[in-house]
Design an enzyme around this catalytic site. Structure first.
Site, PDB file in Angstrom:
ATOM      1  N   GLU A 274       0.832  -1.208   0.000  1.00 49.73           N
ATOM      2  CA  GLU A 274       0.000   0.000   0.000  1.00 49.73           C
ATOM      3  C   GLU A 274       0.869   1.262   0.000  1.00 49.73           C
ATOM      4  OE1 GLU A 274      -4.175  -0.499   1.666  1.00 49.73           O
ATOM      5  OE2 GLU A 274      -3.173   0.709   3.188  1.00 49.73           O
TER       6      GLU A 274
ATOM      7  N   GLU B 210       2.179   1.746  -3.364  1.00 47.99           N
ATOM      8  CA  GLU B 210       1.136   2.267  -4.260  1.00 47.99           C
ATOM      9  C   GLU B 210       0.936   3.769  -4.027  1.00 47.99           C
ATOM     10  OE1 GLU B 210      -2.397  -0.106  -3.762  1.00 47.99           O
ATOM     11  OE2 GLU B 210      -3.433   0.892  -5.411  1.00 47.99           O
TER      12      GLU B 210
ATOM     13  N   CYS C  53      -8.455  -2.408   3.359  1.00 48.17           N
ATOM     14  CA  CYS C  53      -8.375  -3.648   4.137  1.00 48.17           C
ATOM     15  C   CYS C  53      -9.679  -3.996   4.839  1.00 48.17           C
ATOM     16  CB  CYS C  53      -7.223  -3.588   5.126  1.00 48.17           C
ATOM     17  SG  CYS C  53      -7.180  -2.079   6.026  1.00 48.17           S
TER      18      CYS C  53
ATOM     19  N   SER D  86      -7.067   1.725  -2.837  1.00 43.79           N
ATOM     20  CA  SER D  86      -5.868   0.921  -3.117  1.00 43.79           C
ATOM     21  C   SER D  86      -6.345  -0.423  -3.675  1.00 43.79           C
ATOM     22  CB  SER D  86      -5.122   0.697  -1.800  1.00 43.79           C
ATOM     23  OG  SER D  86      -4.327  -0.450  -1.880  1.00 43.79           O
TER      24      SER D  86
ATOM     25  N   LYS E 256     -15.651 -10.304   6.791  1.00 45.57           N
ATOM     26  CA  LYS E 256     -14.576 -11.121   6.220  1.00 45.57           C
ATOM     27  C   LYS E 256     -15.071 -12.524   5.875  1.00 45.57           C
ATOM     28  CE  LYS E 256     -10.603  -8.463   6.996  1.00 45.57           C
ATOM     29  NZ  LYS E 256     -10.240  -7.446   7.956  1.00 45.57           N
TER      30      LYS E 256
ATOM     31  N   GLU F 261     -16.264 -11.781   2.526  1.00 39.12           N
ATOM     32  CA  GLU F 261     -15.124 -11.467   1.656  1.00 39.12           C
ATOM     33  C   GLU F 261     -14.423 -12.733   1.160  1.00 39.12           C
ATOM     34  OE1 GLU F 261     -11.582 -10.065   3.543  1.00 39.12           O
ATOM     35  OE2 GLU F 261     -11.122  -8.678   1.909  1.00 39.12           O
TER      36      GLU F 261
ATOM     37  N   GLU G   6     -13.456 -12.948  -7.072  1.00 42.19           N
ATOM     38  CA  GLU G   6     -12.198 -12.370  -7.586  1.00 42.19           C
ATOM     39  C   GLU G   6     -11.023 -12.633  -6.653  1.00 42.19           C
ATOM     40  OE1 GLU G   6     -14.916 -10.923  -6.664  1.00 42.19           O
ATOM     41  OE2 GLU G   6     -14.683  -8.837  -6.067  1.00 42.19           O
TER      42      GLU G   6
ATOM     43  N   CYS H 111     -11.660  -2.131  13.856  1.00 45.24           N
ATOM     44  CA  CYS H 111     -11.894  -3.567  14.076  1.00 45.24           C
ATOM     45  C   CYS H 111     -12.047  -3.923  15.561  1.00 45.24           C
ATOM     46  CB  CYS H 111     -10.754  -4.383  13.486  1.00 45.24           C
ATOM     47  SG  CYS H 111     -10.531  -4.085  11.733  1.00 45.24           S
TER      48      CYS H 111
END
Ligand code: SF4
Ligand code: SF4
Ligand code: SF4
Length: 578
Positions: free
Chosen positions: A283, A286, A303, A323, A362, A365, A370, A507
């Protein structure tokens, strides 16, 4: 300030306070059920639907709800008269009359506000027997289950989803006995714009909203001799798991958690923090690339999968700014089933990666196509929450508090202080800056605690001076705050980098964490525990993690390399708004 009397004691309270707030300040307990009050996060549900907080006020013939009545000068309030207590008991008895009462097998058993209230009011029989409403469970999603039969219509989930998160999945439909909290067009959750943040589950007082329990699949993998089961734990788990075992809030249980995972039978006990350091490498690279090459700014952290799904539904025109980095546990899965599978000499098909996350999103996710590497082949096989890990430890009869402290295994186990603070709002961007500033300036900063990025304010911004170049950072936690910040960006407000986490507090306040009873002090203390763990680490910058350095030398080459892109980056999808 105005003068009131509560239970014969004179008391001064700020004008505009509710009777409930005033009573709290006076140290008088009034039971509540629908009420939800987390002012720091702008979470207030005082719709007064349950009527459990009824009190007597001199000069008023009827009992009145304390949560939604504002005090007046000279008001004389009685909270514990026999009339008020009887009324509360009757209200709870009526709620129980239309409740399945399967407490023994309910996920909320011993952790249910309705159950506790029935106990507090000394209810020993269900007086009213009659027609019971029946609804089909919604089990369509990977993250949460809706069981309207256990719903007491408190509307907390509506307040949370519609006002705090501004997603707008729920509303009350029908009237009277037929009233139910539903979705638009009665769509199953999987087909709505739900982000699966799980915050509605966190605030639901009963078992009407619960998580999807994946512990059975994890047990099956552990007991399958053909499988090699690798477990990873997110940063926020170590600051909250102790609460499941009645340890003080804010206890750091990193070593005991590792010991417990080994005793549960996992073959390799690793740390998602290792992958958080890897995320920072990618990250920060980037960000620098976009800064140097006039790329799209601001860069948004990616994230948090609930936040990613939110932008896909709500701001599809801005999908070029997040990102492209996968979240840390997905990066972990990708590295575990490629490089480390090879190093360990194990067929990736035999490896099962289990993520222990504070998060319900998650779970969803891990099923995103993908992020898979083939049909039916996910890099992360199962996601369990802090609460589910707590249940597994209890089920195995492990006395958690007595466990010795043990280290993570030596591959994918090393981590820095930067990665630990990923678990709290502001932590990801602070961790990224520690590395990005070093890469930009070549200077190893003495001061790496970016205090200006910390705190619990919903939207924060700060400008960091990087050798004369101002870098403007934005931070939002809670999706309503994320929406406001993104609208500002759409309106032309300039930032270089923005961190967003869907859950209030980040979180540490995730939908899979132990229930915090809507007490923000608990969320703050968990965050403090992570900052303390960061301070205690000998290495506090992600690029100094020696296992990460080795991973690039042996396998990934450099941050942003072709290999890194193939395994560690992803794409986003425009989705419907509803
Ligand atoms: S999980 Fe989050 S987005 Fe989905 S309904 Fe609950 S609060 Fe709303
Ligand atoms: S689902 Fe839970 S939070 Fe929502 S109204 Fe029903 S009981 Fe309240
Ligand atoms: S803030 Fe953390 S726990 Fe909450 S949805 Fe995002 S990643 Fe999950």
């Amino acid at each position: 300030m105005i003068n009131i009397t509560i239970n014969n004691n004179p008391f001064q309270v700020e004008d505009g306070s509710t009777i409930l707030d005033a009573a709290k300040k006076a140290g008088v307990h009034i039971p509540t059920l629908c009420h939800l009050d987390m002012h720091d996060f702008k979470m207030v549900n005082r719709v007064g639907t349950c009527r459990v907080c009824m009190v007597e006020v001199e000069g008023r013939r009827n009992l009145i709800p304390a949560c939604s009545t504002v005090v007046a000068e000279g008001m004389v309030i009685r909270t514990n008269t026999i009339r008020a207590i009887k009324a509360r008991r009757t209200i709870v008895e009526l709620l129980l009359s239309n409740h399945p009462k399967d407490c023994l097998i309910c996920e909320r058993n011993q952790n249910c506000e309705l159950q506790s209230l029935a106990a507090e009011l000394g209810i020993r029989e269900v007086k009213y027997q009659g027609y019971q409403s029946h609804h089909k469970k919604d089990t369509s999603s990977y993250s949460l289950i809706r069981n309207a039969e256990k719903c007491i219509l408190c509307r907390r989930c509506e307040t949370m989803c519609n006002e705090v998160q501004t997603v707008g999945v729920y509303s009350a439909v029908n009237r009277g006995f037929e009233t139910v909290i539903g979705t638009a067009f009665d769509l199953p959750m999987i087909e709505t714009a739900c982000t699966f943040c799980g915050q509605c589950v966190s605030v639901c007082p009963t078992g009407a909203l619960t998580l999807v329990d994946n512990t059975a699949e994890v047990w099956a993998a552990i007991y399958d001799p053909e499988k090699y089961v690798i477990v990873q734990t997110a940063p926020a788990i170590r600051a909250a798991l102790g609460e499941v075992f009645q340890m003080p809030v804010g206890s750091r249980v990193t070593g005991k958690m590792t010991a417990a995972l080994r005793r549960l039978g996992f073959d390799l006990v690793c740390d998602t923090d290792f992958a958080a350091d890897l995320t920072i490498m990618e990250e920060a690279n980037e960000l620098l690339d976009r800064l140097k090459n006039n790329g799209t700014l601001p860069i948004l952290t990616s994230c948090c999968p609930a936040w990613v799904k939110f932008i896909e539904h709500q701001f599809p025109d801005l999908l070029d700014i997040p990102s492209t980095c996968k979240s840390p546990h997905e990066m972990f899965g990708a590295i575990a089933k490629t490089h480390y599978a090879q190093k360990l000499g194990i067929d990736p098909e035999k490896i099962v990666v289990v993520s222990v996350m504070p998060c319900l999103a998650k779970k969803y996710e891990a099923a995103r196509p993908e992020l898979a590497y083939g049909k039916n082949s996910a890099y992360v096989d199962y996601v369990i929450s802090t609460r589910e890990l707590g249940s597994m430890i209890r089920e195995a009869g492990i006395t958690f508090a007595d466990l010795p402290d043990e280290d993570f295994d030596s591959i994918m186990g090393e981590s820095t202080g930067a990665s630990v603070i990923f678990g709290t709002t502001g932590g990801v961007i602070e961790a990224a800056l520690r590395t990005a500033v070093y890469w930009l300036t070549g200077e190893k900063l003495d001061k790496i605690d970016f205090e200006e990025l910390r705190g619990m304010q919903g939207i924060r911004s700060a400008t960091i001076d990087v050798q004369g170049t101002p870098v403007r950072i934005g931070i939002a936690h809670g999706l309503g705050n994320a929406r406001a910040l993104l609208e500002a960006v759409r309106g032309g407000e300039k930032y270089h980098a923005i961190e967003i986490m869907a859950c209030p507090g980040g979180c540490v306040g995730g939908g899979g964490q132990p229930y915090h009873g809507n007490n923000i002090e608990i969320i703050k203390q968990r965050a403090d525990a992570l900052y303390q763990e960061d301070k205690d680490k000998s290495i506090r910058r992600s690029h100094e993690n020696t296992e990460i350095q080795r991973l690039y030398e042996e396998f990934l080459e450099t941050p942003g390399s072709h290999k890194a892109h193939e395994l560690l980056h992803t794409t986003y999808t425009k989705r419907e708004k509803i």
